[in-house]
Design an enzyme around this catalytic site. Sequence first.
Site, mmCIF file in Angstrom:
data_model
loop_
_atom_site.group_PDB
_atom_site.id
_atom_site.type_symbol
_atom_site.label_atom_id
_atom_site.label_comp_id
_atom_site.label_asym_id
_atom_site.label_seq_id
_atom_site.Cartn_x
_atom_site.Cartn_y
_atom_site.Cartn_z
ATOM 1 N N HIS A 106 4.244 19.786 18.374
ATOM 2 C CA HIS A 106 2.858 20.659 18.448
ATOM 3 C C HIS A 106 1.868 19.873 18.526
ATOM 4 O O HIS A 106 0.725 20.218 18.948
ATOM 5 C CB HIS A 106 2.969 21.457 17.370
ATOM 6 C CG HIS A 106 2.001 22.721 17.528
ATOM 7 N ND1 HIS A 106 2.016 23.831 18.292
ATOM 8 C CD2 HIS A 106 0.838 22.793 16.687
ATOM 9 C CE1 HIS A 106 1.343 24.732 18.408
ATOM 10 N NE2 HIS A 106 0.324 24.369 17.346
ATOM 11 N N LYS A 154 2.258 34.287 22.827
ATOM 12 C CA LYS A 154 2.468 35.172 21.746
ATOM 13 C C LYS A 154 2.208 36.781 22.149
ATOM 14 O O LYS A 154 1.348 36.899 22.909
ATOM 15 C CB LYS A 154 1.671 34.691 20.694
ATOM 16 C CG LYS A 154 2.090 33.532 19.999
ATOM 17 C CD LYS A 154 1.130 32.947 18.629
ATOM 18 C CE LYS A 154 1.484 31.900 17.905
ATOM 19 N NZ LYS A 154 0.771 31.772 16.738
ATOM 20 N N HIS A 182 -5.226 31.345 23.131
ATOM 21 C CA HIS A 182 -6.079 31.836 21.915
ATOM 22 C C HIS A 182 -6.729 33.368 22.098
ATOM 23 O O HIS A 182 -7.449 33.347 23.008
ATOM 24 C CB HIS A 182 -7.070 31.025 21.330
ATOM 25 C CG HIS A 182 -6.291 29.537 20.727
ATOM 26 N ND1 HIS A 182 -7.097 28.323 20.560
ATOM 27 C CD2 HIS A 182 -5.131 29.272 20.316
ATOM 28 C CE1 HIS A 182 -6.363 27.537 19.809
ATOM 29 N NE2 HIS A 182 -5.269 28.025 19.884
ATOM 30 N N TYR A 193 -11.181 22.631 17.171
ATOM 31 C CA TYR A 193 -10.902 21.387 18.105
ATOM 32 C C TYR A 193 -12.445 20.684 18.211
ATOM 33 O O TYR A 193 -12.287 19.406 18.404
ATOM 34 C CB TYR A 193 -10.475 21.496 19.444
ATOM 35 C CG TYR A 193 -8.967 21.884 19.522
ATOM 36 C CD1 TYR A 193 -8.239 21.057 18.995
ATOM 37 C CD2 TYR A 193 -8.654 23.268 19.804
ATOM 38 C CE1 TYR A 193 -6.622 21.604 18.913
ATOM 39 C CE2 TYR A 193 -7.457 23.811 19.433
ATOM 40 C CZ TYR A 193 -6.328 22.772 19.171
ATOM 41 O OH TYR A 193 -5.018 23.063 19.004
ATOM 42 N N ARG A 248 2.878 25.754 23.956
ATOM 43 C CA ARG A 248 3.616 25.740 22.514
ATOM 44 C C ARG A 248 4.993 25.290 23.035
ATOM 45 O O ARG A 248 5.576 25.612 24.089
ATOM 46 C CB ARG A 248 3.580 26.893 22.148
ATOM 47 C CG ARG A 248 2.097 27.369 21.704
ATOM 48 C CD ARG A 248 2.298 28.840 21.060
ATOM 49 N NE ARG A 248 0.979 29.194 20.548
ATOM 50 C CZ ARG A 248 -0.041 30.005 21.249
ATOM 51 N NH1 ARG A 248 0.532 30.576 22.483
ATOM 52 N NH2 ARG A 248 -1.166 30.539 20.797
ATOM 53 N N ARG A 302 0.330 19.588 22.057
ATOM 54 C CA ARG A 302 -0.681 20.765 22.289
ATOM 55 C C ARG A 302 -2.047 20.449 21.654
ATOM 56 O O ARG A 302 -3.146 20.862 22.323
ATOM 57 C CB ARG A 302 -0.001 21.894 21.953
ATOM 58 C CG ARG A 302 -0.864 23.166 22.021
ATOM 59 C CD ARG A 302 0.091 24.241 21.797
ATOM 60 N NE ARG A 302 -0.910 25.622 21.203
ATOM 61 C CZ ARG A 302 -1.222 26.425 22.167
ATOM 62 N NH1 ARG A 302 -1.062 26.441 23.282
ATOM 63 N NH2 ARG A 302 -2.177 27.555 21.629
#
Length: 321
Positions: A267, A199, A293, A302, A176, A270
């Site tokens: 983004h 994150k 994730h 995806y 990111r 990515r």
Amino acid sequence: MAEKTSPSSFAELSRLPLVGASVIDLLAGWRRYLETERRVSPHTLDAYGRDVGAFIAFLSDYKGTVIETGGLAALEVRDFRAFLAAKRGDGLSPQSTARILSSIRNLFRFMARAHGLENDAVEAVQSPKIPHRVPRPLSEEAARSVVEIIPDFSDEDWIAARDVAVISLLYGAGLRIGEALGLNAGDVPEGDTMRVLGKRNKERIVPVLPTVREAIQTYIALCPHALASDGPLFVGKRGGRLNPRMIQAAMQKVRAALALPESATPHALRHSFATHLLSRGGDLRTIQELLGHSDLKATQIYTEVDSARLRDVYDRAFKRR
């Protein structure tokens, strides 16, 4: 009625004219909880502050009375709906409106847990319907072109090298933009992998391709600023940590030069990393780990991108004439 205000941070909430001391204390405790227990990123913390700030500002104007925690607990479904209707009237997208409602619910859940003040109405409010969208990655050719052309828009060699290094991390390692710009000089990889703080301060190990490592080393060699190991790796002209807007602005110029769609953002690189890995036989679980994730569902989207790409290829190849 009080003058309508739009605070942009937690700090500005205390300056609203009709916010009571109990709400200020509630918000201070909520912020500590988000920082220390949830360990949210500064970006997320700012978003929570803006979202709840907009809500509290609306209430102080809408109710015309001092807002205390007891008043928050007594809010009805119609009060929340009035706020959401006002946001829609301001032109806010369903995605942004849903995010604001999520922030408000987070505050009310904290209020119930920490202060014993519950409000069931906030959970009864329906979130706006958000159209299902799949990520829009760049083609492999377009992604390579971005890396090749982005240095053309910088007057200084070191800034050109910096932008190439950042873009290489987004496309070559799936980072990111916040993760790339959050790297310190001490995080520079010496081998084939590097640690990334994602994150909620969750660490993950990502592989680093030789071309990515070379791009970073070229930037470091040209950078005129001293890069302390505990300081930012990517810096601006004055030596401070690089602002994401600088990379976004560079991508905007690249989009225009290459005639790419508006979806070609940092983004999107990515997304391109994940999609291109999947199209080359990458395993979903591995891609999940590389992207950081927490839920496989976030990675499975995806597969929809890849299926859509295959359908497009099929349609163009066998289109009836």
